[in-house]
Design an enzyme around this catalytic site. Structure first.
Site, PDB file in Angstrom:
ATOM      1  N   LYS A 143       1.083  88.782  50.640  1.00  0.00           N
ATOM      2  CA  LYS A 143       0.762  89.189  52.012  1.00  0.00           C
ATOM      3  C   LYS A 143       1.402  90.538  52.327  1.00  0.00           C
ATOM      4  O   LYS A 143       0.785  91.404  52.949  1.00  0.00           O
ATOM      5  CB  LYS A 143       1.213  88.098  53.000  1.00  0.00           C
ATOM      6  N   GLN A 151       5.182  80.869  57.029  1.00  0.00           N
ATOM      7  CA  GLN A 151       4.605  80.275  55.815  1.00  0.00           C
ATOM      8  C   GLN A 151       4.905  78.777  55.782  1.00  0.00           C
ATOM      9  O   GLN A 151       6.042  78.352  55.962  1.00  0.00           O
ATOM     10  CB  GLN A 151       5.197  80.991  54.580  1.00  0.00           C
ATOM     11  N   ASP A 166      -2.864  83.040  61.974  1.00  0.00           N
ATOM     12  CA  ASP A 166      -3.356  81.916  61.175  1.00  0.00           C
ATOM     13  C   ASP A 166      -4.429  81.128  61.929  1.00  0.00           C
ATOM     14  O   ASP A 166      -5.142  80.316  61.336  1.00  0.00           O
ATOM     15  CB  ASP A 166      -2.208  80.912  60.910  1.00  0.00           C
TER      16      ASP A 166
END
Ligand code: GUN
Length: 285
Positions: free
Chosen positions: A53, A97, A120
């Site tokens: 990322k 995460q 997300d």
């Protein structure tokens, strides 16, 4: 013989679009989109994802902020960091995460992320928006799958779409996106009876089961689009999808490989969401 959908190529195209738009915006507004990535603990797979990322942020010209917290981090400490990032103007997107260590309730963390920075699209407000078709962000994996389906040139409208798997991250939102495109959608799961009978009717089949080689050739309609979301690690260390690739390629018209299919798309869609967050927060349309 199926045409193999090249996820790396489609992903690179999305990243290039994001890079170009970012370059224009940086010139015009004098600031960069920023993504904060939070990792808690030492999970090796999570470490690889987070590194990828960060690398993608560099490629498209974003600023990335990494917060690597210890395995012993408390829920209160993580919530405090999320609040700080919510208030930080340089941070347009926040990604914690998953999975987080067991002393932390992941739902409480997701709920604490400001919905405008929830790249997300896991926050209940964003999930609800997807349900009614009024969203700013789409969850990265289903959004990436839609790009892959679009890359085939096949129109979803009126097609029989079957999603195997009902997770909040993939199965449920995937079904909703296909429905928004006027697909006729069936969601199958571990309790589904006569699974093969249902999958064999699918023009578009999305497998998000988490079991290696679960979808065999006899479960696939000739000429279908088959999307494999699986990332299963075999005993020999090799990565393997949910679809038996060799059998599927004899039946499908289009098929995604593992690796190199859905996986690379997820990060590109995260970049796209972060750019959208930057534009929304700066009132750029
Ligand atoms: N862990 C595995 N996939 C994801 C993802 O898409 N987002 C976050 N936050 N964590 C993950």
């Amino acid at each position: 013989m199926a045409t193999i959908i090249d996820g790396k190529k489609v992903s690179a195209e999305v990243k290039e679009q994001v890079r170009q738009e970012t370059e224009t915006l940086v010139t015009k507004y004098g600031k960069k989109p920023g993504l904060a990535v939070v990792i808690v603990g030492n999970d090796p797979a999570s470490r690889i994802y987070v590194n990828n990322k960060k690398k993608a942020c560099e490629t498209v010209g974003f600023q990335s902020f990494e917060y690597a917290l210890s395995e012993e981090t408390t829920q209160e400490e993580l919530l405090e960091l999320v609040q700080t990032l919510n208030a930080d103007e340089k941070v347009n997107g926040i990604l914690v995460q998953l999975p987080v260590p067991k002393q932390i309730n992941d739902k409480a963390i997701i709920n604490a992320i400001s919905p405008e920075k929830d790249v997300d699209a896991f926050h209940p407000e964003n999930v609800g928006r997807i349900m009614i078709g009024e969203y700013s962000f789409l969850p990265c994996t289903p959004a990436g799958i839609m790009e892959l389906i679009d890359s085939t040139g096949i129109d979803v409208s009126g097609k029989k779409c079957v999603v195997i798997g009902r997770s909040n991250i993939v199965g449920k939102p995937m079904a909703m996106l296909l429905l928004h495109r006027s697909g006729t959608v069936t969601i199958c799961h571990s309790k589904t009876e006569n699974l093969a009978k249902i999958t064999k009717e699918a023009d578009i089949l999305v497998a998000a089961v988490g079991k290696a080689n679960f979808v065999t050739g006899d479960m696939i309609k000739k000429g279908a689009v088959v999307i494999d979301v699986g990332m299963n690690r075999l005993e020999n260390g090799k990565l393997c999808g949910d679809v038996n690739f060799d059998e599927a390629k004899e039946k499908a018209a289009y098929l995604t490989p593992v690796p190199g299919g859905v996986g690379p798309m997820t990060i590109s869609m995260l970049m796209k969401n972060t750019l959208t967050a930057f534009k929304l927060q700066n009132h750029i349309f």
